[in-house]
Design a protein around this motif. Structure first.
Motif, PDB file in Angstrom:
ATOM      1  N   PRO A 102       0.813  -1.230   0.000  1.00  0.00           N
ATOM      2  CA  PRO A 102       0.000   0.000   0.000  1.00  0.00           C
ATOM      3  C   PRO A 102       0.843   1.276   0.000  1.00  0.00           C
ATOM      4  O   PRO A 102       0.518   2.231  -0.710  1.00  0.00           O
ATOM      5  CB  PRO A 102      -0.805  -0.130   1.295  1.00  0.00           C
ATOM      6  N   GLY A 103       1.931   1.263   0.771  1.00  0.00           N
ATOM      7  CA  GLY A 103       2.783   2.450   0.833  1.00  0.00           C
ATOM      8  C   GLY A 103       3.315   2.857  -0.532  1.00  0.00           C
ATOM      9  O   GLY A 103       3.446   4.049  -0.832  1.00  0.00           O
ATOM     10  N   PHE A 104       3.587   1.869  -1.363  1.00  0.00           N
ATOM     11  CA  PHE A 104       4.086   2.156  -2.713  1.00  0.00           C
ATOM     12  C   PHE A 104       3.034   2.873  -3.540  1.00  0.00           C
ATOM     13  O   PHE A 104       3.314   3.884  -4.194  1.00  0.00           O
ATOM     14  CB  PHE A 104       4.490   0.846  -3.391  1.00  0.00           C
ATOM     15  N   PHE A 105       1.787   2.378  -3.469  1.00  0.00           N
ATOM     16  CA  PHE A 105       0.732   3.008  -4.267  1.00  0.00           C
ATOM     17  C   PHE A 105       0.402   4.400  -3.750  1.00  0.00           C
ATOM     18  O   PHE A 105       0.092   5.300  -4.525  1.00  0.00           O
ATOM     19  CB  PHE A 105      -0.509   2.119  -4.290  1.00  0.00           C
ATOM     20  N   LEU A 106       0.493   4.540  -2.427  1.00  0.00           N
ATOM     21  CA  LEU A 106       0.260   5.868  -1.866  1.00  0.00           C
ATOM     22  C   LEU A 106       1.300   6.837  -2.389  1.00  0.00           C
ATOM     23  O   LEU A 106       0.984   7.949  -2.825  1.00  0.00           O
ATOM     24  CB  LEU A 106       0.320   5.814  -0.339  1.00  0.00           C
TER      25      LEU A 106
ATOM     26  N   THR B 101       0.725   7.547  -6.157  1.00  0.00           N
ATOM     27  CA  THR B 101      -0.381   8.483  -6.396  1.00  0.00           C
ATOM     28  C   THR B 101       0.039   9.906  -6.060  1.00  0.00           C
ATOM     29  O   THR B 101      -0.220  10.837  -6.819  1.00  0.00           O
ATOM     30  CB  THR B 101      -1.597   8.115  -5.532  1.00  0.00           C
ATOM     31  N   GLY B 102       0.693  10.036  -4.897  1.00  0.00           N
ATOM     32  CA  GLY B 102       1.166  11.360  -4.503  1.00  0.00           C
ATOM     33  C   GLY B 102       2.111  11.936  -5.531  1.00  0.00           C
ATOM     34  O   GLY B 102       2.017  13.112  -5.911  1.00  0.00           O
ATOM     35  N   ALA B 103       3.032  11.101  -6.009  1.00  0.00           N
ATOM     36  CA  ALA B 103       4.026  11.573  -6.971  1.00  0.00           C
ATOM     37  C   ALA B 103       3.365  11.997  -8.281  1.00  0.00           C
ATOM     38  O   ALA B 103       3.695  13.044  -8.840  1.00  0.00           O
ATOM     39  CB  ALA B 103       5.057  10.472  -7.224  1.00  0.00           C
TER      40      ALA B 103
ATOM     41  N   ALA C  26      -2.887  15.394  -0.990  1.00  0.00           N
ATOM     42  CA  ALA C  26      -4.265  15.275  -1.476  1.00  0.00           C
ATOM     43  C   ALA C  26      -4.443  13.946  -2.203  1.00  0.00           C
ATOM     44  O   ALA C  26      -5.428  13.229  -1.988  1.00  0.00           O
ATOM     45  CB  ALA C  26      -4.602  16.444  -2.393  1.00  0.00           C
ATOM     46  N   GLY C  27      -3.469  13.601  -3.047  1.00  0.00           N
ATOM     47  CA  GLY C  27      -3.530  12.335  -3.774  1.00  0.00           C
ATOM     48  C   GLY C  27      -3.552  11.152  -2.822  1.00  0.00           C
ATOM     49  O   GLY C  27      -4.336  10.214  -2.990  1.00  0.00           O
TER      50      GLY C  27
END
Lengths: 174, 125
Positions: A83-87, A90-92, A125-126
């Motif tokens: 999950p941390g990777f997708f977070l 998305t943020g990036a 926000a992402g």
């Protein structure tokens, strides 16, 4: 000696992106090592590199550096596809999108500090959006939004100042 | 310190000001969740009235024992008087949080607060 069937021609830019991405990965490891009271609250030091690359070499290079940093950084932290990777992906993606727009702001009025703050806000926000849609499907996550936004504003300003300072200095002759 | 301030451009200041204001405003805005926005009055389980908690209004509901008087004010509502014996719902006083409910069981009347974000499913004392 056998000839390699694949010839990779590396341009000067490839080397530069790799160097910058390595620096960004190093900073994101440092980021992960800093203890924080709340997951998601962290300085985002790697963004300093993204912004420097954006200012010096343009958006494409910045996108490459950020993408490599997210993937390589998560591999090193053992978070790839977690999950941390997708977070962080998305943020990036969101902050790169915002940076593409922020770069078009008049340079006389808006500098690295603005870019950094906008990118940090877009980043959080992402992440909040993805967390709401996927990880914690409850509006309760938005209760954390003010804390995250305040953190983004604070660290965004500091990182932006660092970027502005570094850009101010004459480039090192390497 | 001065050398750092030099790096902040006018638009940056504007952005920081606007951003800081927005963040400061978002704290009370997002954290007053749980406050109700409607008073729902029921008799025998059927909704008699739904009153917005922005208004100031008094309402009388007739039950089997007599009239229960309910008052709604901006942000809160209460049972003013009830013919019931023990007056529990009257003593409960003002209700303001989503999920709070005052039940005047003998007279079959209840007053509940509903809201967008409810912190509790139900609150009664």
């Amino acid at each position: 000696m056998t000839r390699s069937p694949i010839e990779l021609t590396l341009t000067e830019e490839d080397h530069r992106i790799a160097r910058m991405a390595a620096a960004a990965v190093g900073l994101s490891l440092l980021d992960a090592a800093i203890p924080t009271p709340l997951p998601g609250v962290k300085p985002g030091l790697a963004n300093i590199v993204t912004l420097l690359v954006l200012a010096r070499y343009g958006w494409n290079a910045a996108a490459w550096v950020t993408g490599l940093r997210v993937v390589a950084g998560s591999l090193l932290l053992g978070q790839f596809l977690a999950p941390g990777f997708f977070l962080s992906l998305t943020g990036a993606v969101l902050s790169l999108g915002v940076l593409a727009l922020a770069k078009k702001l008049p340079a006389r009025a808006f500098g690295p500090v603005s870019w950094s703050v906008l990118a940090a806000l877009a980043h959080i926000a992402g992440q909040l959006l993805l967390a709401r849609l996927w990880l914690i499907p409850h509006d309760g996550v938005f209760l954390l939004a003010p804390i995250f936004a305040a953190t983004a504003l604070f660290f965004g300003t500091i990182n932006g100042l660092i970027v502005a300072r570094l850009l101010d200095e004459p480039p090192a002759s390497s | 310190m001065r050398s750092w301030l030099r790096l902040v451009r006018p638009g940056d200041w504007l952005l920081l000001l606007v951003g800081g204001g927005a963040v400061a405003a978002s704290f009370p805005l997002l954290w007053q969740g749980g406050l109700g926005d409607k008073a729902v009055i029921r008799r025998d389980g059927q909704i008699v009235a739904e009153i917005d908690l922005q208004t100031r209004r008094s309402l009388t509901v007739d039950g089997p024992l007599g009239a229960t008087v309910i008052a709604v004010e901006p942000g809160r509502a209460r049972v003013v008087s009830d013919p019931g014996l023990r007056q529990y719902c009257v003593h409960q006083g003002w209700l303001s949080r989503a999920g709070e409910i005052a039940i005047c069981a003998p007279n079959h009347v209840s007053l509940a607060i509903t809201g967008r974000n409810r912190a509790y499913d139900s609150l009664a004392y």
